[in-house]
Enzyme design. Sequence first.
Site, PDB file in Angstrom:
ATOM      1  N   LYS A 223      52.777  53.524  26.282  1.00 30.83           N
ATOM      2  CA  LYS A 223      52.080  53.776  25.015  1.00 30.83           C
ATOM      3  C   LYS A 223      51.026  52.715  24.718  1.00 30.83           C
ATOM      4  CE  LYS A 223      55.438  56.840  22.951  1.00 30.83           C
ATOM      5  NZ  LYS A 223      56.487  56.910  23.982  1.00 30.83           N
TER       6      LYS A 223
HETATM    7  C1  LIG Z   1      56.927  58.072  24.560  1.00 31.81           C
HETATM    8  C2  LIG Z   1      57.607  57.977  25.862  1.00 31.81           C
HETATM    9  C3  LIG Z   1      57.730  59.093  26.711  1.00 31.81           C
HETATM   10  C4  LIG Z   1      57.257  60.471  26.323  1.00 31.81           C
HETATM   11  O1  LIG Z   1      55.876  60.563  26.192  1.00 31.81           O
HETATM   12  P1  LIG Z   1      55.202  61.851  25.536  1.00 31.81           P
HETATM   13  O2  LIG Z   1      53.755  61.542  25.447  1.00 31.81           O
HETATM   14  O3  LIG Z   1      55.861  62.011  24.201  1.00 31.81           O
HETATM   15  O4  LIG Z   1      55.469  62.993  26.416  1.00 31.81           O
HETATM   16  C5  LIG Z   1      58.318  58.896  27.955  1.00 31.81           C
HETATM   17  N1  LIG Z   1      58.794  57.696  28.335  1.00 31.81           N
HETATM   18  C6  LIG Z   1      58.697  56.608  27.539  1.00 31.81           C
HETATM   19  C7  LIG Z   1      59.252  55.313  28.016  1.00 31.81           C
HETATM   20  C8  LIG Z   1      58.096  56.705  26.284  1.00 31.81           C
HETATM   21  O5  LIG Z   1      58.007  55.608  25.510  1.00 31.81           O
END
Ligand SMILES: *Cc1c(COP(=O)(O)O)cnc(C)c1O
Length: 463
Positions: free
Chosen positions: A112
């Site tokens: 993220k």
């Molecule tokens: C947020 C997250 C996801 C999922 O991502 P999306 O964009 O919601 O599909 C997967 N793995 C981790 C570690 C995350 O923090």
Amino acid sequence: MKYISTRGEAPVLNFEEVLLAGLASDGGLYVPEELPTFSKDEIASWAGLEYNELAYKIIAPFVSDCVDADDLKKMIDETYAGFNHTAVAPLKELGTNEWVLELFHGPTLAFKDFALQLLGRLMDYALAKRNERLVIMGATSGDTGSAAIEGCRHSDHLDIFILHPYNRVSEVQRRQMTTILEDNVFNIALEGNFDDCQQMVKDSFANQEFLNGMKLGAVNSINWARIMSQIVYYFSASLALGGPHREVSFSVPTGNFGDIFAGYLAKQMGLPIKQLVVATNRNDILHRVISGNDMSKGTLEHTLSPSMDIMVSSNFERLLFDVYGRNGAEISDLMDRFKSESVQLDGPRWEKVRELFDSLAVDDETTVAVIKQVEAETGYLLDPHTAIGVKAGRECNRDPSVPMITLATAHPVKFPEPVVQAGLESPQLPSHMTDLFEREERLEVLANDLPTVQSYIAGHVHK
Ligand SMILES: *Cc1c(COP(=O)(O)O)cnc(C)c1O
């Protein structure tokens, strides 16, 4: 570039407006009116670019009428200079044509950071131009909150309030949020669960009177700028493995369909991608839609991969918009029905979804087994989300001669429980973070009561 809503009723906006608006006023999500596309030759000419230079090429067409080229370059350079690996998104080989793309070298050790580090800078830039301030409010079960706080902490025009369920996030995740002590950062530990946090954020967006004229902004994955930033690493991974002259496939651990949707966009923009694999945990609505045309909510399960514990994948609406020929009225009707009942996609539309994606749902037991097996085979330690991706990549692979790249969405240290269950040693914090457990924390524990939370926020925003 102009942006339109998936439900066809909200005003057409430019990038800056979309960045600050979040959700469209008709309840839909904003998408570009038209995607930029790149020829094979143009993509090939990017081989050898640094990550930040590549990011500029891909992001510029989406924002160029709102953000000055040099300013954009500077923001992108600063964003990825803050990552703790020279390649920013390095690839690691697990076996023959099997790779993981490590997306956890940013400040909070999850993918993220790629989007939120840039989002904070872009928002600050837009607000400075307008001489405005914005209040960011968000709910988190862990990763989003810390990445959003890191992205906003240096911003002069934002206050950020993040709600997490008191005593229900892991210690690493909590400390990554609460040890950020800038005076525009507020951590609220709510005496409730994640759904209570999210409900409170929803109610506050719906009625913002408590802020006395100030406005709320969103940093969750409905914000278009997040998706946009994530397109870049699909290109960087392909280029590193001989693209665009060679196809690659991706397996993506998915909750809200944000990360994988960025992969779909990369493909639409001209990147030769063979397969896109949707990897879910027991919260498998996406797998049920793709494999069986069953779009129904189910009940929320708490799993060992908590960042994918989601009942409704908001960004799927962006895909449906394309699949339904960009007909906003049809999407509006479909999403209305989905609120109260299970829905099925029209036969031909569902076929289209199936052409675009493969999918698999993986339970906790298998997640632990995959962590154990891959460690034994290769010595490489997967986090639980990534393990689900690797499993799905293996099961769904239709052409072993094409490299299958799993997106490694988090560092295993963030989620030690499944690693320990696999009988392996608990992972260590990377060297630049070893003092995390000694740092000072600041948080406010508040009752699960809307007026209490809202008056705390109103009392702490900077005017
Ligand atoms: C947020 C997250 C996801 C999922 O991502 P999306 O964009 O919601 O599909 C997967 N793995 C981790 C570690 C995350 O923090």
